[in-house]
Write an enzyme that holds these catalytic residues in place. Structure first.
Site, PDB file in Angstrom:
ATOM      1  N   SER A 285      50.747  57.682  17.133  1.00  0.00           N
ATOM      2  CA  SER A 285      50.657  56.671  16.065  1.00  0.00           C
ATOM      3  C   SER A 285      52.064  56.255  15.678  1.00  0.00           C
ATOM      4  O   SER A 285      53.042  56.893  16.077  1.00  0.00           O
ATOM      5  CB  SER A 285      49.962  57.259  14.836  1.00  0.00           C
ATOM      6  OG  SER A 285      50.848  58.095  14.115  1.00  0.00           O
ATOM      7  N   ASP A 286      52.183  55.187  14.909  1.00  0.00           N
ATOM      8  CA  ASP A 286      53.469  54.944  14.270  1.00  0.00           C
ATOM      9  C   ASP A 286      53.499  55.791  12.997  1.00  0.00           C
ATOM     10  O   ASP A 286      52.513  56.427  12.624  1.00  0.00           O
ATOM     11  CB  ASP A 286      53.703  53.453  13.995  1.00  0.00           C
ATOM     12  CG  ASP A 286      55.205  53.149  13.885  1.00  0.00           C
ATOM     13  OD1 ASP A 286      55.991  54.080  13.618  1.00  0.00           O
ATOM     14  OD2 ASP A 286      55.602  51.989  14.058  1.00  0.00           O
ATOM     15  N   TRP A 287      54.608  55.787  12.345  1.00  0.00           N
ATOM     16  CA  TRP A 287      54.852  56.679  11.198  1.00  0.00           C
ATOM     17  C   TRP A 287      53.785  56.462  10.114  1.00  0.00           C
ATOM     18  O   TRP A 287      53.731  55.405   9.489  1.00  0.00           O
ATOM     19  CB  TRP A 287      56.257  56.403  10.648  1.00  0.00           C
ATOM     20  CG  TRP A 287      56.675  57.268   9.522  1.00  0.00           C
ATOM     21  CD1 TRP A 287      56.164  57.287   8.257  1.00  0.00           C
ATOM     22  CD2 TRP A 287      57.706  58.277   9.539  1.00  0.00           C
ATOM     23  NE1 TRP A 287      56.805  58.215   7.495  1.00  0.00           N
ATOM     24  CE2 TRP A 287      57.766  58.837   8.254  1.00  0.00           C
ATOM     25  CE3 TRP A 287      58.587  58.742  10.522  1.00  0.00           C
ATOM     26  CZ2 TRP A 287      58.673  59.839   7.910  1.00  0.00           C
ATOM     27  CZ3 TRP A 287      59.487  59.743  10.177  1.00  0.00           C
ATOM     28  CH2 TRP A 287      59.527  60.285   8.890  1.00  0.00           C
ATOM     29  N   ALA A 288      52.956  57.471   9.929  1.00  0.00           N
ATOM     30  CA  ALA A 288      51.910  57.444   8.894  1.00  0.00           C
ATOM     31  C   ALA A 288      50.928  56.284   9.045  1.00  0.00           C
ATOM     32  O   ALA A 288      50.258  55.907   8.086  1.00  0.00           O
ATOM     33  CB  ALA A 288      52.525  57.431   7.496  1.00  0.00           C
ATOM     34  N   SER A 289      50.835  55.723  10.252  1.00  0.00           N
ATOM     35  CA  SER A 289      49.994  54.529  10.389  1.00  0.00           C
ATOM     36  C   SER A 289      48.503  54.846  10.322  1.00  0.00           C
ATOM     37  O   SER A 289      47.696  53.959  10.066  1.00  0.00           O
ATOM     38  CB  SER A 289      50.324  53.777  11.686  1.00  0.00           C
ATOM     39  OG  SER A 289      49.989  54.550  12.812  1.00  0.00           O
TER      40      SER A 289
END
Ligand code: NOJ
Length: 749
Positions: A285-289
């Site tokens: 995932s992207d950061w906290a996505s």
């Protein structure tokens, strides 16, 4: 922090024994991963799916989990932003000691244009149109990264962007899918090489999947709204190219696409990526996505977010805490099939195996190699060459460039003339400003102090104007003035969307004052994207776009200004006149009213206050010599839809010095089952010609170049008339046409 560590001699012996019997072939590695998986508990498997950032170096809004505790409990498969041979060794030791099966961590980092030796930003190296150079830059970045204990870079970023308001345009390949796909292949090969277990390669991660660069209004993280056709024709090709080149991982984007955030978008992650393209690696995932889906509003709670993301095909959770606490229950209850979990864990363990970490978890954490590798002289030389080749010369009047520095006094002004931090640009890895050589420092090597005058004049991004008087004085006392303005490093990159793209702060005022001194002006733009310079252009004699050129920016710009290097960069993005023209790109559609029907016709597609044309077209860039194109020849006037056609053009260096040109081929399919762009880039070749030399340059057009996503959403060629245009930019006038004949069954894939 690492008090719990107790790596015994016995354990080391175990690791070394494993290394000695290293399972090197992919088949042996697969068997090893299968055997490991069979011994893992549900909790141990889920542990592999979680990724957290070092608390010291965060690249997003961070949570504050106790990482040592989680690593000790086997709840982490990967750490990002943990760097350096010593630091990675400590964490690795903790992980392999704590885990029952001694499973190593994977260390990831954003190495976007260099680790310690900072290369020009990716948009800049895209401007080189030089694939060998790009591959070499990434190989050097990988060599430094791997020597610092890091296994995995979150690059290449291949988001097509047609909107310079979006600050992340600086990290990507520009506006064009064909150029971007070629660059994606080169970057993946550069990072990963032929053998991931080699100590000069790292695992690559193509990002951000997908259409992140289509953020509405150019506002970072914002919604995208693209049709499936545009997605497939424009945004997906560079991802496909990266997958075909063997990229090991993919990062899901932050954005919402057609109502479903990319992190839980099964169309993207499952249907396109895995089923259509056959991707075998893992998706992070992207950061906290995953957590951010709560804000997007397609899930009610974090549990649901994790479930939807995992079911859609997202394997590793970066910083959301979405998988850690609830996925086990979902597997136990049967909501998640055990096979889905096993597939995700297998992909992650396979990456670790391919990197050689299952054989030796510490193979990349070697302090002496790290020391001997970073900032090697040959790396700095390559960074200088890359910066030279990325510069784009947009204007050069009265022969002002190359500068004859023999006996003149040079004035240097502008906030970016001596800005060692800013010239590194956004996401500059572990680059240090102490290592950067600025334009001022480079010119000092060239000119005696009495013939070089300097005043910054102002900052790029504050309102203080007091220094402008000194800059004006410098201009008055000089024979020629170099003005280095643009954007600071923190004005482009992530979360730096701009509503105005004028020169920020008092830079325009500075330029006007310098202009009032009446001396010839060379404008050097250090920037992460096109800036609006239509009002500036008449004030200056030459314009050189140096982008954010990295550690060796100063010497490289000096090489270009003095003619030691003859500029060869070409714009990888259309350069607008105004923000009001955005989005503007060369592969636009024709519309039903492209031109006025008569002198008085006003009902056509235009602005009443601006031309439609850009300030500089895609592919444009000048040289200190000039090139002439003629004798455009096609191998046949008509072809079958499954046949190839060759296109040849004669290019002549008609000037007095050697130089390089980027020969570009554009295509227009005149009538399609859906409307087609007026021109699309379908070939390019960077060539070098001595003064007076001529060369035939040939391109082969195959169904892959002629095909598109047709009305029925199949990919293939349609019969009809095509025009080719060959020349030095997207407005190239030299053209020829050919027919694709109807076939019983058109080519498709
Ligand atoms: C957020 C960015 O969008 C992404 O490109 C980057 O890799 C991660 N943060 C990790 O730093």
């Amino acid at each position: 922090m690492f008090a719990a560590s107790r790596l015994t001699t016995a354990f080391l012996a175990l690791v070394l024994a494993a290394a000695a019997s290293a399972a090197t072939s992919p088949t042996a590695q697969d068997a090893r991963v299968r055997e490991l998986l069979a011994r893992m508990s549900l909790e141990e498997k889920i542990g592999q799916l979680n990724q957290y950032s070092s608390r010291e170096l965060k690249t997003g809004p961070g949570s504050d989990e106790d990482l040592v505790a989680m690593v000790t409990r086997g709840q982490i498969g990967s750490l990002l932003n943990v760097i350096g041979a010593e630091e990675t060794r400590k964490w690795q030791k903790l992980a392999v000691e704590s885990s029952r099966h001694h499973i190593p961590l994977l260390f990831g980092l954003d190495v976007i244009h260099g680790y310690r030796t900072v290369f020009p930003i990716p948009l800049a190296t895209a401007a080189s149109w030089d694939l060998a150079l790009i591959e070499r830059a990434e190989r050097i970045a990988a060599t430094e990264t791997a020597a610092a204990g890091v296994h995995w870079t979150f690059a290449p970023m291949v988001d097509i962007s047609r909107d310079p308001r979006w600050g992340r345009m600086s990290e990507g390949p520009g506006e064009d899918p064909y150029l971007a796909a070629a660059i994606a292949r080169a970057r993946v090969h550069g990072f990963q090489g032929d053998d991931l277990a080699a100590v000069d390669t790292v695992l690559a991660c193509v990002k951000h999947f997908a259409a992140y660069g289509a953020a509405q209004a150019g506002r970072d993280y914002f919604t995208t709204d693209v049709t499936e056709r545009v997605l497939r024709d424009v945004y997906l090709p560079p991802f496909r190219a990266a997958v075909d080149a063997g990229v090991g991982t993919v990062m899901a984007a932050f954005n919402d696409l057609d109502g479903t955030p990319a992190s839980a978008n099964a169309f993207l992650l499952d249907r396109v990526l895995r089923r259509e393209w056959g991707f075998r690696g893992f998706v992070v995932s992207d950061w906290a996505s995953i957590r951010e889906m709560l804000e997007h509003g397609n899930v009610a709670n974090l549990h649901e977010a994790g479930l939807k993301a995992f079911a859609a095909g997202l394997d590793m959770d970066m910083e959301s805490n979405a998988y850690r606490d609830t996925l086990a229950a979902d597997v136990k209850s049967g909501v998640i099939a055990p096979a889905r979990l096993d597939a995700a864990v297998t992909a992650i363990l396979t990456a670790k195996a391919r990197l050689g970490l299952l054989d030796d978890p510490f193979r990349y954490s070697d302090e002496s190699r790290e020391k001997a590798t970073l900032l090697k002289p040959e790396f700095l030389a390559a960074a200088r060459e890359a910066a030279c080749r990325s510069c784009v010369l947009l204007k050069n009047e009265h022969g002002i460039l190359p500068l004859a520095t023999g006996n003149i006094t040079v004035g240097l002004v502008g906030p970016l003339a001596d800005a060692p931090y800013d010239q590194m640009g956004a996401w500059h890895g572990r680059g240090r400003k102490e290592d950067s050589i600025t334009l001022l420092r480079a010119l000092e090597q060239l000119l005696p102090p009495e013939r070089l005058k300097f005043a910054a004049g102002c900052a790029a991004n504050d309102l203080e104007t007091a220094g402008i008087v000194a800059a004006r004085r410098v201009a008055e006392e000089s024979d020629v003035v170099i003005v280095a303005v643009g954007e600071g490093a923190d004005q482009s990159g992530e979360a730096t969307s701009r509503a105005s793209l004028d020169l920020s702060g008092p830079q325009l005022e500075l330029l006007r004052e310098v202009h009032a001194a009446g001396k010839p002006i060379v404008l050097v733009l250090l920037t992460g994207r096109p800036l609006m310079i239509e009002a500036v252009e008449p004030l200056v004699d030459a314009i050189l776009v140096a982008w954010h050129p990295g550690t060796m920016g100063g010497p490289a710009i000096t090489d270009v200004l003095t003619g030691a290097y003859n500029p060869s960069g070409r714009l990888p993005v259309t350069w607008p006149r105004s923000v009001g023209q955005i989005p503007i790109f060369h592969a636009q559609k024709n519309s039903g009213r492209p031109q006025p029907k008569s002198a008085s016709d006003r009902y056509y597609s235009h602005y009443i206050d601006s031309p439609n044309t850009p300030l500089y077209p895609f592919g444009f860039g000048l040289s200190y010599t000039h090139f002439e194109y003629d004798q455009l020849r096609l191998s046949a006037p008509r072809i079958q839809p499954d046949a190839a056609l060759s296109v040849t053009v004669r290019v002549r260096n008609a000037g007095a010095r050697a130089g390089e040109d980027v020969v570009q081929l554009y295509l227009r399919d005149h009538v399609g089952s859906v409307t087609r762009p007026v021109r699309e880039l379908k070939g390019f070749r960077k060539i070098s010609l001595a003064a007076g030399e001529a060369q035939d340059v040939s391109f082969t057009l195959t169904p892959a170049e002629l095909a598109f996503w047709r009305a029925d959403m199949t990919f293939g060629v349609e019969p009809g008339t095509f025009s080719v245009f060959v020349g030095a930019n997207a407005m190239a006038p030299l053209t020829a046409s050919f027919e694709v004949e109807p076939a019983v069954r058109a080519a498709s894939r």
